[in-house]
Design a protein around this motif. Structure first.
Motif, PDB file in Angstrom:
ATOM      1  N   SER A  14       0.838  -1.195   0.000  1.00  0.00           N
ATOM      2  CA  SER A  14       0.000   0.000   0.000  1.00  0.00           C
ATOM      3  C   SER A  14       0.868   1.238   0.000  1.00  0.00           C
ATOM      4  O   SER A  14       2.051   1.194   0.293  1.00  0.00           O
ATOM      5  CB  SER A  14      -0.939   0.010   1.205  1.00  0.00           C
ATOM      6  OG  SER A  14      -0.200   0.176   2.391  1.00  0.00           O
ATOM      7  N   ILE A  15       0.240   2.344  -0.330  1.00  0.00           N
ATOM      8  CA  ILE A  15       0.896   3.639  -0.291  1.00  0.00           C
ATOM      9  C   ILE A  15      -0.009   4.565   0.496  1.00  0.00           C
ATOM     10  O   ILE A  15      -1.224   4.551   0.340  1.00  0.00           O
ATOM     11  CB  ILE A  15       1.114   4.199  -1.713  1.00  0.00           C
ATOM     12  CG1 ILE A  15       2.061   3.284  -2.486  1.00  0.00           C
ATOM     13  CG2 ILE A  15       1.670   5.602  -1.653  1.00  0.00           C
ATOM     14  CD1 ILE A  15       2.291   3.715  -3.894  1.00  0.00           C
ATOM     15  N   SER A  16       0.558   5.372   1.356  1.00  0.00           N
ATOM     16  CA  SER A  16      -0.238   6.305   2.150  1.00  0.00           C
ATOM     17  C   SER A  16       0.318   7.707   1.987  1.00  0.00           C
ATOM     18  O   SER A  16       1.527   7.908   2.015  1.00  0.00           O
ATOM     19  CB  SER A  16      -0.203   5.911   3.626  1.00  0.00           C
ATOM     20  OG  SER A  16      -0.899   6.853   4.392  1.00  0.00           O
ATOM     21  N   THR A  17      -0.552   8.645   1.863  1.00  0.00           N
ATOM     22  CA  THR A  17      -0.143  10.031   1.784  1.00  0.00           C
ATOM     23  C   THR A  17      -0.139  10.643   3.182  1.00  0.00           C
ATOM     24  O   THR A  17      -0.929  10.269   4.024  1.00  0.00           O
ATOM     25  CB  THR A  17      -1.079  10.832   0.859  1.00  0.00           C
ATOM     26  OG1 THR A  17      -0.666  12.188   0.890  1.00  0.00           O
ATOM     27  CG2 THR A  17      -2.519  10.772   1.309  1.00  0.00           C
ATOM     28  N   VAL A  18       0.757  11.584   3.409  1.00  0.00           N
ATOM     29  CA  VAL A  18       0.762  12.316   4.669  1.00  0.00           C
ATOM     30  C   VAL A  18       0.486  13.796   4.418  1.00  0.00           C
ATOM     31  O   VAL A  18       0.750  14.624   5.262  1.00  0.00           O
ATOM     32  CB  VAL A  18       2.091  12.118   5.454  1.00  0.00           C
ATOM     33  CG1 VAL A  18       2.198  10.690   5.949  1.00  0.00           C
ATOM     34  CG2 VAL A  18       3.300  12.498   4.621  1.00  0.00           C
ATOM     35  N   SER A  19      -0.062  14.132   3.268  1.00  0.00           N
ATOM     36  CA  SER A  19      -0.429  15.507   2.947  1.00  0.00           C
ATOM     37  C   SER A  19      -1.636  15.935   3.761  1.00  0.00           C
ATOM     38  O   SER A  19      -2.405  15.115   4.242  1.00  0.00           O
ATOM     39  CB  SER A  19      -0.783  15.631   1.458  1.00  0.00           C
ATOM     40  OG  SER A  19       0.305  15.286   0.655  1.00  0.00           O
ATOM     41  N   GLU A  20      -1.815  17.243   3.880  1.00  0.00           N
ATOM     42  CA  GLU A  20      -2.987  17.764   4.581  1.00  0.00           C
ATOM     43  C   GLU A  20      -4.253  17.594   3.752  1.00  0.00           C
ATOM     44  O   GLU A  20      -5.331  17.427   4.301  1.00  0.00           O
ATOM     45  CB  GLU A  20      -2.771  19.238   4.921  1.00  0.00           C
ATOM     46  CG  GLU A  20      -1.729  19.432   6.001  1.00  0.00           C
ATOM     47  CD  GLU A  20      -1.556  20.890   6.350  1.00  0.00           C
ATOM     48  OE1 GLU A  20      -2.510  21.663   6.168  1.00  0.00           O
ATOM     49  OE2 GLU A  20      -0.457  21.245   6.791  1.00  0.00           O
ATOM     50  N   ILE A  21      -4.128  17.684   2.444  1.00  0.00           N
ATOM     51  CA  ILE A  21      -5.270  17.518   1.549  1.00  0.00           C
ATOM     52  C   ILE A  21      -5.001  16.284   0.697  1.00  0.00           C
ATOM     53  O   ILE A  21      -3.959  16.173   0.059  1.00  0.00           O
ATOM     54  CB  ILE A  21      -5.475  18.754   0.650  1.00  0.00           C
ATOM     55  CG1 ILE A  21      -5.786  19.974   1.512  1.00  0.00           C
ATOM     56  CG2 ILE A  21      -6.580  18.490  -0.371  1.00  0.00           C
ATOM     57  CD1 ILE A  21      -5.873  21.262   0.735  1.00  0.00           C
ATOM     58  N   ILE A  23      -6.455  13.865  -2.339  1.00  0.00           N
ATOM     59  CA  ILE A  23      -7.374  13.906  -3.474  1.00  0.00           C
ATOM     60  C   ILE A  23      -7.298  12.588  -4.236  1.00  0.00           C
ATOM     61  O   ILE A  23      -6.212  12.099  -4.544  1.00  0.00           O
ATOM     62  CB  ILE A  23      -7.025  15.075  -4.424  1.00  0.00           C
ATOM     63  CG1 ILE A  23      -7.155  16.413  -3.675  1.00  0.00           C
ATOM     64  CG2 ILE A  23      -7.915  15.047  -5.666  1.00  0.00           C
ATOM     65  CD1 ILE A  23      -6.624  17.594  -4.444  1.00  0.00           C
ATOM     66  N   ILE A  24      -8.465  12.028  -4.501  1.00  0.00           N
ATOM     67  CA  ILE A  24      -8.547  10.862  -5.366  1.00  0.00           C
ATOM     68  C   ILE A  24      -9.126  11.359  -6.684  1.00  0.00           C
ATOM     69  O   ILE A  24     -10.300  11.697  -6.763  1.00  0.00           O
ATOM     70  CB  ILE A  24      -9.444   9.765  -4.750  1.00  0.00           C
ATOM     71  CG1 ILE A  24      -8.844   9.280  -3.421  1.00  0.00           C
ATOM     72  CG2 ILE A  24      -9.608   8.605  -5.726  1.00  0.00           C
ATOM     73  CD1 ILE A  24      -9.735   8.328  -2.657  1.00  0.00           C
ATOM     74  N   ASP A  25      -8.284  11.444  -7.699  1.00  0.00           N
ATOM     75  CA  ASP A  25      -8.724  11.956  -8.996  1.00  0.00           C
ATOM     76  C   ASP A  25      -8.583  10.867 -10.062  1.00  0.00           C
ATOM     77  O   ASP A  25      -8.149   9.747  -9.777  1.00  0.00           O
ATOM     78  CB  ASP A  25      -7.954  13.227  -9.368  1.00  0.00           C
ATOM     79  CG  ASP A  25      -6.444  13.025  -9.463  1.00  0.00           C
ATOM     80  OD1 ASP A  25      -5.982  11.863  -9.459  1.00  0.00           O
ATOM     81  OD2 ASP A  25      -5.720  14.033  -9.543  1.00  0.00           O
ATOM     82  N   ALA A  26      -8.949  11.219 -11.298  1.00  0.00           N
ATOM     83  CA  ALA A  26      -8.917  10.242 -12.388  1.00  0.00           C
ATOM     84  C   ALA A  26      -7.510   9.700 -12.616  1.00  0.00           C
ATOM     85  O   ALA A  26      -7.341   8.508 -12.892  1.00  0.00           O
ATOM     86  CB  ALA A  26      -9.464  10.864 -13.671  1.00  0.00           C
ATOM     87  N   THR A  44      -4.375  -3.508  -5.283  1.00  0.00           N
ATOM     88  CA  THR A  44      -3.455  -2.638  -4.562  1.00  0.00           C
ATOM     89  C   THR A  44      -4.273  -1.652  -3.745  1.00  0.00           C
ATOM     90  O   THR A  44      -5.474  -1.483  -3.990  1.00  0.00           O
ATOM     91  CB  THR A  44      -2.488  -1.918  -5.529  1.00  0.00           C
ATOM     92  OG1 THR A  44      -1.436  -1.315  -4.783  1.00  0.00           O
ATOM     93  CG2 THR A  44      -3.201  -0.864  -6.354  1.00  0.00           C
ATOM     94  N   HIS A  45      -3.626  -1.008  -2.769  1.00  0.00           N
ATOM     95  CA  HIS A  45      -4.310  -0.073  -1.877  1.00  0.00           C
ATOM     96  C   HIS A  45      -3.594   1.280  -1.896  1.00  0.00           C
ATOM     97  O   HIS A  45      -2.379   1.328  -2.022  1.00  0.00           O
ATOM     98  CB  HIS A  45      -4.264  -0.552  -0.424  1.00  0.00           C
ATOM     99  CG  HIS A  45      -4.780  -1.920  -0.168  1.00  0.00           C
ATOM    100  ND1 HIS A  45      -5.067  -2.840  -1.128  1.00  0.00           N
ATOM    101  CD2 HIS A  45      -5.058  -2.538   0.984  1.00  0.00           C
ATOM    102  CE1 HIS A  45      -5.498  -3.952  -0.586  1.00  0.00           C
ATOM    103  NE2 HIS A  45      -5.493  -3.800   0.707  1.00  0.00           N
ATOM    104  N   PHE A  46      -4.360   2.334  -1.726  1.00  0.00           N
ATOM    105  CA  PHE A  46      -3.822   3.672  -1.505  1.00  0.00           C
ATOM    106  C   PHE A  46      -4.409   4.148  -0.185  1.00  0.00           C
ATOM    107  O   PHE A  46      -5.614   4.388  -0.087  1.00  0.00           O
ATOM    108  CB  PHE A  46      -4.209   4.622  -2.642  1.00  0.00           C
ATOM    109  CG  PHE A  46      -3.679   6.013  -2.456  1.00  0.00           C
ATOM    110  CD1 PHE A  46      -2.394   6.327  -2.846  1.00  0.00           C
ATOM    111  CD2 PHE A  46      -4.458   7.000  -1.880  1.00  0.00           C
ATOM    112  CE1 PHE A  46      -1.900   7.608  -2.670  1.00  0.00           C
ATOM    113  CE2 PHE A  46      -3.978   8.275  -1.701  1.00  0.00           C
ATOM    114  CZ  PHE A  46      -2.694   8.585  -2.096  1.00  0.00           C
TER     115      PHE A  46
END
Length: 184
Positions: A14-21, A23-26, A44-46
């Motif tokens: 998996s991948i994880s973001t640590v951003s404040e915002i 976004i799941i986009d196209a 896979t996971h996000f």
């Protein structure tokens, strides 16, 4: 595993973001679908949550046809689970304690888009031919499933019989039970 534009933490598969915002986009949906197709498990996971100790887990799960998910439940911590389809489609399968299919819920972007299950619901899913990405939300922190939370009447996803079980799941109707060999 691809590295995305955001500052990321890599978890196993998996991948994880640590951003404040977040976004799941196209573009992200396309990358997840591509990564799922290239994965031996066809998924896979996000992760949108920061780590496994987060109070709520939110992750986009991309899956391709043929991925095998052993039916399970979430009794540790009595954790409910919410699935919201973002792209493509899948059928959520609900089973009774003996492995009889009780309900088949078709999730399709723009149609039936979400289902929430209680902690003691045996469930799994099968992916539609065009694949899917869904958002999974459930309480944290992460707890490794206990053996009692894996369906004893279904093969492990890596067992040879898992291919036959996944094929059965694609067409099974409520009231039916998987007829397996003596290996379970």
């Amino acid at each position: 595993m691809l590295y995305y534009e955001w500052n990321t933490i890599i978890f196993k598969e998996s991948i994880s973001t640590v951003s404040e915002i977040k976004i799941i986009d196209a573009a992200l949906l396309q990358r997840l679908r591509r990564d799922a197709a290239a994965s031996p498990r066809l998924r896979t996971h996000f992760c949108l949550h920061e780590n496994n100790d987060a109070p709520f887990h939110r992750l986009a799960v991309a899956s391709q046809p043929g991925t095998r998910v052993r039916p399970h439940r979430h009794t540790t911590g009595e954790k409910w689970e919410l699935l919201t389809i973002l792209d493509g489609g899948c059928d959520v399968l609900v089973f009774d304690d003996a492995g009889r299919l009780e309900r088949r819920i078709a999730l399709r972007a723009g149609q039936t888009t979400a289902v929430e299950m209680s902690f003691d619901t045996w469930h799994g899913f099968v992916v539609h031919p065009d694949g899917c990405v869904f958002l999974e939300v459930k309480p944290g922190p992460y707890a490794r499933p206990v053996p009692e939370d894996w369906a004893p009447w279904a093969p492990d996803e890596n067992a040879p019989e898992a291919v036959a079980f996944e094929a059965w799941c694609r067409t099974a109707a409520p009231g039916e039970t998987f007829q397996h060999g003596d290996g379970l």
